[in-house]
Design a protein around this motif. Structure first.
Motif, PDB file in Angstrom:
ATOM      1  N   THR A 363      -4.949   7.995  -1.571  1.00 29.60           N
ATOM      2  CA  THR A 363      -4.073   7.155  -2.384  1.00 29.60           C
ATOM      3  C   THR A 363      -2.847   6.721  -1.593  1.00 29.60           C
ATOM      4  O   THR A 363      -2.451   5.548  -1.619  1.00 29.60           O
ATOM      5  CB  THR A 363      -3.635   7.918  -3.646  1.00 29.60           C
ATOM      6  N   ALA A 364      -2.248   7.668  -0.873  1.00 22.80           N
ATOM      7  CA  ALA A 364      -1.005   7.384  -0.145  1.00 22.80           C
ATOM      8  C   ALA A 364      -1.257   6.721   1.198  1.00 22.80           C
ATOM      9  O   ALA A 364      -0.824   5.599   1.448  1.00 22.80           O
ATOM     10  CB  ALA A 364      -0.229   8.685   0.057  1.00 22.80           C
ATOM     11  N   LEU A 365      -1.965   7.419   2.066  1.00 23.47           N
ATOM     12  CA  LEU A 365      -2.147   6.928   3.432  1.00 23.47           C
ATOM     13  C   LEU A 365      -3.022   5.688   3.474  1.00 23.47           C
ATOM     14  O   LEU A 365      -2.853   4.820   4.332  1.00 23.47           O
ATOM     15  CB  LEU A 365      -2.765   8.028   4.302  1.00 23.47           C
ATOM     16  N   GLY A 366      -3.968   5.599   2.552  1.00 26.37           N
ATOM     17  CA  GLY A 366      -4.895   4.474   2.543  1.00 26.37           C
ATOM     18  C   GLY A 366      -4.350   3.217   1.901  1.00 26.37           C
ATOM     19  O   GLY A 366      -5.053   2.204   1.856  1.00 26.37           O
ATOM     20  N   GLY A 367      -3.104   3.255   1.393  1.00 23.79           N
ATOM     21  CA  GLY A 367      -2.602   2.025   0.797  1.00 23.79           C
ATOM     22  C   GLY A 367      -1.219   2.082   0.193  1.00 23.79           C
ATOM     23  O   GLY A 367      -0.358   1.270   0.503  1.00 23.79           O
ATOM     24  N   LEU A 368      -0.965   3.044  -0.707  1.00 25.40           N
ATOM     25  CA  LEU A 368       0.292   3.049  -1.455  1.00 25.40           C
ATOM     26  C   LEU A 368       1.509   3.090  -0.545  1.00 25.40           C
ATOM     27  O   LEU A 368       2.479   2.342  -0.737  1.00 25.40           O
ATOM     28  CB  LEU A 368       0.320   4.239  -2.421  1.00 25.40           C
ATOM     29  N   PHE A 369       1.503   3.965   0.441  1.00 27.85           N
ATOM     30  CA  PHE A 369       2.640   4.094   1.346  1.00 27.85           C
ATOM     31  C   PHE A 369       2.836   2.794   2.137  1.00 27.85           C
ATOM     32  O   PHE A 369       3.958   2.330   2.357  1.00 27.85           O
ATOM     33  CB  PHE A 369       2.398   5.272   2.291  1.00 27.85           C
ATOM     34  N   ALA A 370       1.737   2.172   2.550  1.00 26.42           N
ATOM     35  CA  ALA A 370       1.843   0.906   3.282  1.00 26.42           C
ATOM     36  C   ALA A 370       2.397  -0.195   2.391  1.00 26.42           C
ATOM     37  O   ALA A 370       3.224  -1.007   2.818  1.00 26.42           O
ATOM     38  CB  ALA A 370       0.474   0.509   3.822  1.00 26.42           C
ATOM     39  N   VAL A 371       1.956  -0.244   1.139  1.00 29.02           N
ATOM     40  CA  VAL A 371       2.475  -1.226   0.201  1.00 29.02           C
ATOM     41  C   VAL A 371       3.966  -0.994  -0.040  1.00 29.02           C
ATOM     42  O   VAL A 371       4.738  -1.936  -0.214  1.00 29.02           O
ATOM     43  CB  VAL A 371       1.677  -1.170  -1.124  1.00 29.02           C
ATOM     44  N   ASP A 372       4.379   0.271  -0.032  1.00 25.26           N
ATOM     45  CA  ASP A 372       5.796   0.604  -0.191  1.00 25.26           C
ATOM     46  C   ASP A 372       6.669   0.016   0.911  1.00 25.26           C
ATOM     47  O   ASP A 372       7.765  -0.477   0.656  1.00 25.26           O
ATOM     48  CB  ASP A 372       5.985   2.133  -0.182  1.00 25.26           C
ATOM     49  N   VAL A 373       6.207   0.104   2.147  1.00 27.15           N
ATOM     50  CA  VAL A 373       7.063  -0.272   3.278  1.00 27.15           C
ATOM     51  C   VAL A 373       6.886  -1.719   3.703  1.00 27.15           C
ATOM     52  O   VAL A 373       7.597  -2.192   4.576  1.00 27.15           O
ATOM     53  CB  VAL A 373       6.818   0.655   4.493  1.00 27.15           C
ATOM     54  N   ALA A 374       5.956  -2.440   3.076  1.00 31.68           N
ATOM     55  CA  ALA A 374       5.727  -3.856   3.404  1.00 31.68           C
ATOM     56  C   ALA A 374       6.252  -4.734   2.267  1.00 31.68           C
ATOM     57  O   ALA A 374       6.368  -4.280   1.126  1.00 31.68           O
ATOM     58  CB  ALA A 374       4.240  -4.107   3.610  1.00 31.68           C
ATOM     59  N   PRO A 375       6.576  -6.000   2.539  1.00 31.10           N
ATOM     60  CA  PRO A 375       6.972  -6.917   1.460  1.00 31.10           C
ATOM     61  C   PRO A 375       5.862  -7.032   0.416  1.00 31.10           C
ATOM     62  O   PRO A 375       4.683  -7.127   0.755  1.00 31.10           O
ATOM     63  CB  PRO A 375       7.176  -8.252   2.186  1.00 31.10           C
TER      64      PRO A 375
END
Length: 448
Positions: A363-375
């Motif tokens: 959930t985190a490494l595969g997407g959520l964290f990336a969505v957090d730090v990107a516009p």
């Protein structure tokens, strides 16, 4: 032709704004619910078309259709095309109508699964399964783009956690349903039935999903929820493509990409080879092995939802502390699974720990964290960058695992004796390295 195809999938124009607040509220509430149902159940069910081959590996090996190394080639074909497709389709998704985008993906994946059950020639199987990977690659970025269009920043962790249960729903149904079908009707039916499910899912998705809110005359969801709305000028400061490319300058994205790739090594090691391991090393039959992995998927639903709520509510949307907690759970379950007592109680506890921890990390490494730090406007591109690394990890795993399993397999008469020791250490090592890389982002925070 390419231009015509892009035009067909393109998101629709913004319609004139609806002025009646009651109508706006009604439409948002109705379609937000339908969007979540479509992207969660639709993506979950289409997973069956991706994972079915993991259930049929033993009959394919035992009947001499494919060897472990050949199955590694077939499996890696899906992951390589999925990796490339998740990157390109992640960028494409930011411009696309999700109703058309996801419906086409699910329909074509179902047709590939039906075709896969009809062949026994290696290179035909590699080509078909590679195509399946390409069509499957629409799913994750499409789901995230739909979610970010209909749900605002302060809901994202919780909604992403709910959406991430799709992984576990699909995995669980694969192990139970496909396992039962293979026992009753053979390995070909174990691919045909998932294919028919894929076609039904495409119809279901078309009925429920809609394009962006503004194509329906609605305001942006952030404006509707008064969630730090900054107006359309924020997007107009640069083109979408330029904003997409800007994420490549973020060091956190690259660290997340490698960390996710490593956790996907472990994830697909268990999904692809776990049933074979339980059958050959732990002495289980197919249904018992599938049932045990099903337990991990139920635990995974708990892991996905709890990750979103814990990170949002307890840690104020800070993901790194929660990543460490879930990494420890995942690693503990993995070690107990491979090195613990050969009892159903021990293996069940291992699968619960593993399922909760792994799905939280995915959930985190595969997407959520990336969505957090990107516009937010380029959520699909962020998912694409992470996705290409994640599935390169899965693809390499498939080839390495197939090679090591076959290399350490001994044939005595009609019996095959397996030594999983070397490949187990590859899988465990990947989880440890993923945990360390994720921990290096301890001070990274959600982007406003």
């Amino acid at each position: 032709m390419a231009r015509g195809l892009l035009g067909f999938f393109a998101t629709g124009p913004d319609l004139p704004r609806i002025t009646d607040k009651g109508t706006i509220d009604t439409l948002f509430r109705r379609h937000r619910f339908r969007v979540m149902v479509a992207i969660t159940l639709g993506y979950g069910l289409i997973y069956i078309c991706r994972l079915a081959i993991g259930v049929v590996k033993k009959p394919l090996i035992d009947q001499g259709v494919f060897s472990p190394a050949e199955l590694g080639m077939i499996g890696s074909a899906l992951f390589w095309t999925y990796a490339i497709g998740k990157l390109t389709n992640g960028f494409f998704a930011d411009h696309a109508n999700m109703r058309k985008f996801l419906t086409a993906s699910f329909l074509l994946s179902g047709l590939c699964c039906i075709a896969m059950g009809s062949v026994n020639y290696l290179w035909a199987a590699v080509a078909i399964w590679g195509l399946n990977g390409w069509f499957q690659s629409f799913g994750a970025p499409g789901g995230v783009v739909a979610m970010t269009a209909w749900y605002s920043n302060n809901e994202r962790g919780r909604m992403y956690g709910i959406w991430s249960t799709a992984h576990s729903i699909g995995e669980g149904l694969t192990f139970l349903l496909v396992g039962a079908v293979v026992v009753a009707m053979g390995w070909r039916a174990g691919l045909w039935v998932p294919g028919l499910i894929g076609i039904a899912v495409a119809l279901f998705t078309w009925m429920l999903l809609r394009d962006r809110p503004r194509t329906m005359g609605l305001p942006a969801v952030a404006e509707w929820r008064n969630d730090h709305y900054t107006g359309p000028a924020r997007v107009e400061q640069s083109t979408v493509l330029r904003t997409q490319l800007s994420i490549l300058k973020l060091p956190a994205i690259w660290i997340l990409a490698v960390s996710s790739a490593l956790i996907y090594v472990t994830r697909y090691a268990i999904n692809s080879w776990g049933i074979l391991y339980l059958q050959e090393d732990r002495g289980m039959d197919l249904q018992s092995a599938a049932g045990l992995l099903f337990i991990s998927t139920i635990a995974g639903i708990v892991g996905a939802i709890s990750y979103g709520f814990i990170s949002d509510k307890v840690f104020g949307a800070r993901r790194p502390p929660v990543n460490l907690i879930f990494a420890i759970l995942e690693l503990a379950g993995l070690l107990l699974f491979f090195f613990g007592p050969n009892t159903m109680l021990s293996l069940t506890i291992a699968m619960i720990l593993f399922g909760v921890g792994l799905t939280g990390l995915v959930t985190a490494l595969g997407g959520l964290f990336a969505v957090d730090v990107a516009p937010k406007r380029v959520a699909g591109a962020a998912m694409g960058v992470i996705g290409v690394f994640s599935y390169i990890g899965a693809a390499v795993q498939e080839n390495v695992s197939g090679f090591l399993i076959e290399k350490h397999m001994t044939t005595i008469g009609d019996d095959k004796i397996y030594d999983f020791g070397p490949v187990i250490w590859v899988w465990v090592g990947a989880s440890v390295l993923s945990m360390l890389l994720a921990a290096s982002l301890w001070r990274t925070r959600l982007r406003d």
